[in-house]
Design an enzyme around this catalytic site. Structure first.
Site, PDB file in Angstrom:
ATOM      1  N   ASP A  46       0.850  -1.200   0.000  1.00 15.49           N
ATOM      2  CA  ASP A  46       0.000   0.000   0.000  1.00 15.49           C
ATOM      3  C   ASP A  46       0.880   1.244   0.000  1.00 15.49           C
ATOM      4  OD1 ASP A  46      -2.391  -1.383   0.069  1.00 15.49           O
ATOM      5  OD2 ASP A  46      -2.517  -1.409   2.247  1.00 15.49           O
ATOM      6  N   TYR A  74       5.699  -9.028   8.265  1.00 15.62           N
ATOM      7  CA  TYR A  74       5.250  -7.641   8.454  1.00 15.62           C
ATOM      8  C   TYR A  74       5.307  -7.268   9.929  1.00 15.62           C
ATOM      9  CZ  TYR A  74       3.139  -8.314   3.831  1.00 15.62           C
ATOM     10  OH  TYR A  74       2.935  -8.581   2.497  1.00 15.62           O
ATOM     11  N   ASP A  88      -7.371   1.439   7.314  1.00  7.57           N
ATOM     12  CA  ASP A  88      -6.098   2.045   7.714  1.00  7.57           C
ATOM     13  C   ASP A  88      -6.353   3.498   8.109  1.00  7.57           C
ATOM     14  OD1 ASP A  88      -6.294   3.545   5.350  1.00  7.57           O
ATOM     15  OD2 ASP A  88      -4.766   2.386   4.292  1.00  7.57           O
ATOM     16  N   ARG A 180      -4.380  -5.114   6.603  1.00 10.23           N
ATOM     17  CA  ARG A 180      -5.514  -4.271   7.018  1.00 10.23           C
ATOM     18  C   ARG A 180      -6.709  -5.120   7.440  1.00 10.23           C
ATOM     19  NH1 ARG A 180      -7.040  -0.867   2.310  1.00 10.23           N
ATOM     20  NH2 ARG A 180      -5.871  -2.354   1.059  1.00 10.23           N
TER      21      ARG A 180
END
Length: 301
Positions: A46, A74, A88, A180
């Site tokens: 993103d 992550y 987000d 997300r």
């Protein structure tokens, strides 16, 4: 037909992507800086996310599927108490909650997100709905029933709780995961809502963010031999597959798309593997009875 300008270079450049830049912009920057004819990336980040974005050049673009399939790690911060339309911090707040779970409750809830899970992509995602990207429809105010898809989560750990509103997590997962969605669904399970505040991809298959070049470094080294020196070989993208060495004759047959003789190794009948000649990748394919049956062939100078 006009030929595409640029150099025929092959390999991987690992970039530590900054926030506020799309993955496509990073690829375009790398292609320009290396004057490369062909470039692509393995796994979109993103725009607000940071971390490893591995850019494939030339023949290395043929190895992208194996990096896309590889495990990725992550580190991300979840803001508890708020649900947003984008899942987000970029989106509008839709719901809030004053409830704040304890660390123990969070750790307990994380168990439900490990292993083979079903995950509904965010409304603002690149999933196609009737041929159109979901985020385009979401921008037009449409709410879609997106289909849940399987995701392999190797681990999901609580690493920090700076305050009641924020929790920092580490996740290792397979392809197609939406961090997300994890933040959103964790918030729902805990009954307090949640969205991603910060997201960083630490590693992706064999590529580490700590080895990545910044955009400033790429700008500074653009069009120079020093930037070329940062290229990793095409073969790095095949790290998860067994390697089979082949003879000159086998390599010649493979390069023409025919099955070629390989020297037996740890690969078993029916395994996907890659063949090398003098250390360079010649082809990827299926190993059967002493031969590799190629599915992709590499034309390296």
């Amino acid at each position: 037909m006009g030929r595409k300008k640029g150099r025929d270079i092959s390999g991987w450049l690992v970039v530590d992507k900054p926030a506020g830049m799309t993955s496509t912009s990073v690829v375009n920057k790398v292609r320009w800086a290396l004057d490369a004819k062909k470039a692509g990336h393995a796994g979109t980040l993103d725009p607000e996310a940071t971390g490893v974005l591995a850019v494939a050049l030339g023949e290395a673009t043929k190895t992208v599927p194996w990096i896309t399939d590889a495990l990725k790690a992550y580190r991300f911060t979840v803001r508890l108490g708020q649900r947003t339309n984008t899942d987000d911090a970029e989106g509008e707040i839709l719901d809030t909650s004053d409830l704040r779970p304890t660390d123990a409750q969070i750790k307990e809830a994380l168990h439900g997100f490990v292993g083979e899970i079903q995950q509904v992509p965010p409304q603002f995602s690149a999933v196609r709905v009737d041929g159109e990207r979901a985020y385009k429809r979401a921008r037009d105010g449409e709410t879609m029933d997106l289909v849940a898809r399987p995701l392999w989560v190797e681990e999901l750990l609580l690493v920090d709780r700076p305050d009641a509103d924020h929790v920092e997590l580490d996740m290792v997962c397979g392809k197609g995961g939406y961090v997300r969605s994890i933040a959103r669904d964790l918030g729902e399970v805990l009954g307090c809502h949640g969205h991603v505040l910060k997201l960083r991809r630490i590693w992706s298959g064999p590529f580490e963010a700590s080895d990545g070049l910044s955009i400033d470094q790429i700008d500074a080294l653009a069009k120079s031999p020093e930037l070329d020196a940062h290229l990793l070989p095409l073969e790095t993208g095949l790290a998860d597959l067994p390697e089979l060495r082949c003879t000159a004759e086998g390599a010649a047959r493979l390069r023409n798309g025919n099955p070629g003789m390989v020297i037996p190794s740890e690969a078993e009948y029916g395994d996907e593997a890659w063949a090398s000649f003098e250390g360079r990748a010649v082809a990827v394919g299926v190993y059967k009875g002493g031969e590799l049956h190629p599915s992709r062939v590499f034309l390296q100078g």
